[in-house]
Enzyme design. Structure first.
Site, mmCIF file in Angstrom:
data_model
loop_
_atom_site.group_PDB
_atom_site.id
_atom_site.type_symbol
_atom_site.label_atom_id
_atom_site.label_comp_id
_atom_site.label_asym_id
_atom_site.label_seq_id
_atom_site.Cartn_x
_atom_site.Cartn_y
_atom_site.Cartn_z
ATOM 1 C CG HIS A 56 -2.005 0.962 1.219
ATOM 2 N ND1 HIS A 56 -1.797 2.313 1.306
ATOM 3 C CD2 HIS A 56 -3.338 0.793 1.106
ATOM 4 C CE1 HIS A 56 -2.974 2.930 1.250
ATOM 5 N NE2 HIS A 56 -3.917 2.030 1.126
ATOM 6 N NE ARG A 93 -3.274 7.857 -1.662
ATOM 7 C CZ ARG A 93 -3.185 6.628 -2.146
ATOM 8 N NH1 ARG A 93 -3.010 6.435 -3.435
ATOM 9 N NH2 ARG A 93 -3.289 5.570 -1.349
#
Lengths: 603, 247
Positions: free
Chosen positions: A236, A256
């Site tokens: 990740h 994000r």
């Protein structure tokens, strides 16, 4: 004759995260008796760590979304080595599974018109993730737990499974031990479902808890099942990097999705520098367009921060290697900047990302509403796992089923964020349904007492030695080696070195010593976990050596390009008759025309 | 490197003692890191529960210097290290071993609370419509990570051992989440009064203070439930109505 306490059920589910719980609910709903074995307390499984949401093409926030788009996004994200049938079932069934959760009491965030709200996430063309702030996994597990406790499922908490028991070819139960008194137990079952999650603890930097030791992978492998796609590990892109004690803890992609951007030490938004060709027409070229996308403009394309996880992780590595990283070896993830765009930014951030706000405030002494976070890649998820039939989730061993992270196929070479939670409920349900059918059609098997005695004896060996290796040290050394040699960027020689290293670690693991007694002894548990970690680490290394190309979560420095030849098969690992690990290629069956058309249509 | 001493409860259900361990301290460490380090260095059989290490699973509840906290969210730079840091299991439940308490009672209690019972779907697509404003307060309660720290500090459980008669703050929050769920049609007021012992809570708000999720347990969950019980059972007019209904 062994005299361990024996528990009988039609179906035994091993693992009580999202997939295990959903499977148990389905099986018990089908009228069979179900036992659910949890390694920890009920409701504590790693599913609680899932933050961003569950992907389901309900089209609430953009009515252009449907199963076809979701299917093609999943295949594209997985670089087309996915099991297309699983990707199809997943895309088609996820919306019903999400709505079902709502009918069981889940309380998702709402749209203005009162429906389940969906958020943007990497690799998903439209806003698709049903979510609850940034604690969607908790909502999922609690909903299933609170629904499940009224279903008559027998729950066995703090019980660890040591091996699967077989009668001929068929799995008929498992040998386990209960933690409090360290006593062995036998669980007899007509069908067994593995839902044990991931393997993150094979690596030093990981978002996984102590439980992610590849138990189901190893149990299945030892029972003769095949593991596939083990070379594909998801790193990740955004784990915490500072302070050292929290290194690896996940920072949700939701940051994000809500407008967070990545910058290097020069302040540059580096994700615009490298956009893969097959995502070029879906990705914005200006910062302004990227912002419009995250704020819901349907005509805007997504910002490059929301490219797939494998790609973002590599871009971060590139910046760090080039000397443009943050002081502690990461890059900056900035959500505070949105104050330039919206009025009540700090409140908005706290509302949308409450647990991220608290996590940084408490663990890193940092206020994400004013200051950028330092982030870097962390071992998060394994795409590989037990090879299963897409429709039934049955493994290659009769009576053994698998669902969730420990099963493989749906994600191919890279999983899209949000596809995991939906995978749990779609295939958890299917596993429960088909295990129940299997249990109705088959009786209990006959236990092999000699095999049970042998496994029990082996488990107790760490107490019987007169001194030996500290299991924590072996685990630590294994994690260091896997991180260094079979990590994000791989090359042949280092991985061969890792295989040799694994041999050495195996012999050390056979000499562990644990002080104390069998009552709730984590040292003993750590010693027993080593076998599982070594099996999965070897599987990862062997498959990664063979795949001489770069694809998704597997990146080879010595073969940086994608090779179409390698798109034709998956690597499978199986225990050979001699006991060694055998690798073979399994051709990917040709996609039926109607799915090919979907891929073409979606571009 | 700086060292610190941790005084940790070692022992089983019956007997235990506090044992001192020294370990090195580095920047940003939390109490759970210290416990892990001690396990790896000198006490491999030291039992403690943990999972996520990020305050999301509620496994590592303990009493640190007598204060109920999550070990994973308690930074060492927030507690004095010039004297030994004591770590003990939560005390409202029987100890099993070392830092592990037997919290099984909580799982039994939850089963006794009537489950979610939604009204029939009433939107055209076979689901429901709910506005964000209507789910906000339930979402606050559903943040609960079941660490049971609120149960630990509740004097009704901790000091008076009313486990038979009182379900404790955690399950009052759980009941509130169900009762205030916009879709739920079940009525739990009678149970709250009779079986769940809501009357025992005298609103000292200790539970609210220790909640790591900052759920306003007393004000937002327990008091409104108490009001429902009062409205239902102690409102003179309603009592009269009920009297006649019974006939």
């Amino acid at each position: 004759m062994t005299d361990y306490p024996t528990f009988e059920h039609d179906v035994i589910v091993i693992g009580a995260g999202g997939a295990g719980l959903r499977a148990a609910i389905e099986a018990s709903g089908a009228g069979v008796s179900v036992g659910l074995i949890c390694k920890s307390l009920l409701g504590k499984a790693h599913t609680v760590m899932a933050e961003g949401g569950m992907a389901a093409a309900m089209g609430h926030n953009d009515d252009r979304d449907n199963w076809k788009v979701h299917f093609s996004d999943t295949m594209r994200g997985g670089q087309y080595v996915n099991n297309w049938r699983m990707a199809e079932l997943h895309a088609k069934e996820a919306p019903d599974r999400v709505r079902e959760l709502e009918s069981w009491g889940a309380v998702f965030d709402r749209t203005k018109d009162g429906r389940i709200n969906q958020r943007n996430f990497g690799g998903h063309r439209y806003p698709r993730l049903a979510h609850v702030g940034d604690r969607t996994g908790l909502e999922l597990i609690r909903t299933l737990q609170d629904h499940g406790i009224h279903q008559g499922i027998e729950v066995y908490m703090e019980v660890t499974v040591l091996s699967l028991l077989k009668d001929g070819d068929r799995v008929i139960g498992c040998l386990a031990y209960e933690r409090e008194h360290g006593r062995f137990r036998i669980y007899k079952a007509k069908a067994v479902i593995l839902a044990t999650g991931g393997i993150g603890r094979a690596y030093k930097i990981t978002s996984n808890s102590w439980e992610g030791t590849g138990d189901g992978h190893a149990l299945a492998y030892d029972a003769g099942a095949e593991l596939i796609d083990m070379e594909f590990i998801q790193f990740h892109p955004t784990g915490m990097v500072w302070p050292p004690s929290v290194r690896g803890i996940l920072v949700t992609e939701g940051v994000r999705g809500e407008g967070g951007i990545l910058r290097n030490s020069e302040g540059k938004r580096f994700m615009f520098d490298d956009i893969p060709d097959n995502y070029k027409d879906q990705t914005s070229d200006t910062e302004e367009e990227g912002w419009r996308y995250v704020t819901g403009d349907k005509n805007a394309r997504r910002p490059p921060e929301l490219l797939t996880r494998d790609h973002v992780a590599r871009c971060i590595m590139r910046e760090v290697k080039a000397g443009r990283g943050s002081p502690h070896g990461g890059v900056y993830l900035d959500i505070a900047w949105i104050k330039e765009k919206i009025k009540d930014a700090p409140e908005h951030i706290k509302k949308k990302l409450p647990s991220m706000y608290h996590q940084f405030k408490q663990l890193a002494n940092l206020d994400i509403t004013t200051t950028p976070m330092e982030v870097g890649p962390t071992t998060h998820y394994v795409m590989g796992g037990i090879r299963v039939n897409a429709d039934t989730q049955e493994s290659t061993v009769p009576g053994l089923f698998a669902a969730g992270e420990c099963a493989a196929g749906i994600n191919g070479a890279n999983r899209l964020g949000g596809n995991s939670l939906s995978d749990l409920i779609v295939f958890g349900k299917r596993a429960g349904e088909h295990a129940a059918i299997f249990a109705k059609e088959n009786g209990h098997g006959t236990l092999d007492n000699a095999a049970i005695e042998q496994a029990a004896k082996a488990a107790l060996e760490p107490f019987e030695r007169d001194g030996g290796e500290n299991p924590y040290t072996i685990q630590h050394d294994l994690q260091e080696m896997m991180q260094a040699n079979v990590g994000i960027v791989r090359q042949h020689d280092e991985m061969v070195e890792a295989l040799n290293g694994l041999d050495a670690l195996k012999s050390r693991a056979a000499r562990t010593f644990v002080p104390g007694n069998i009552d709730f002894n984590p040292g003993w548990h750590t010693a027993l976990d080593l076998h599982n970690l070594l099996v999965v680490s070897e599987a990862i290394a062997r498959a990664a050596i063979e795949r001489k190309e770069s694809r998704g979560g597997h990146f080879r420095e010595d073969f940086p390009g994608k090779d179409p030849e390698f798109a034709k098969f998956n690597y499978s690992l199986k225990k050979s008759e001699g006991g060694g690990m055998e690798i073979s290629k399994i051709p990917i069956p040709e996609m039926p025309d109607y799915l090919k058309e979907v891929i073409e249509e979606m571009g | 490197m700086k060292k610190a001493t941790f005084s940790i409860r070692r022992g089983g259900r019956e007997t235990a003692e506090m044992v001192d361990y020294q370990t090195e301290i580095s920047e940003g460490m939390v109490v759970l890191d210290a416990v892990h380090q001690i396990q790896a260095e000198s006490a491999p059989d030291l039992a403690c529960r943990w999972n996520c290490k990020a305050g999301k699973c509620g496994s590592c509840s303990a009493e640190i210097n007598g204060m109920p906290k999550l070990m994973c969210m308690t930074r060492l730079d927030t507690i004095p290290l010039d004297q030994p840091v004591t770590i003990e299991p939560i005390r409202a439940f029987p100890p099993i071993k070392d830092l592990i308490a037997d919290v099984s009672w909580n799982y039994e209690v939850k089963k006794r609370i009537k489950k979610f019972k939604p009204r029939a779907p009433d939107a055209e697509d076979g689901t429901w419509r709910m506005s964000q404003e209507d789910v906000d307060r339930v979402q606050e309660f559903r943040k609960c990570i079941e660490c049971f720290l609120c149960q630990d500090v509740c004097h009704v459980l901790r000091d008076h051992n009313k486990h038979e008669e009182f379900i404790g703050p955690r399950f009052l929050v759980y009941a509130a989440a169900l009762e205030m769920h916009p879709l739920d049609t079940e009525d739990r007021t009678g149970d709250l009064k009779d079986m769940h012992g809501i009357g025992y809570c005298n609103i000292t708000k200790c539970c609210t203070k220790v909640c790591p999720e900052h759920i306003t347990i007393t004000d937002n969950a327990i008091i409104p439930l108490k009001e429902r019980v009062v409205d239902e059972y102690y409102d003179p007019l309603k009592r009269l109505v009920r009297l006649f209904r019974k006939k």
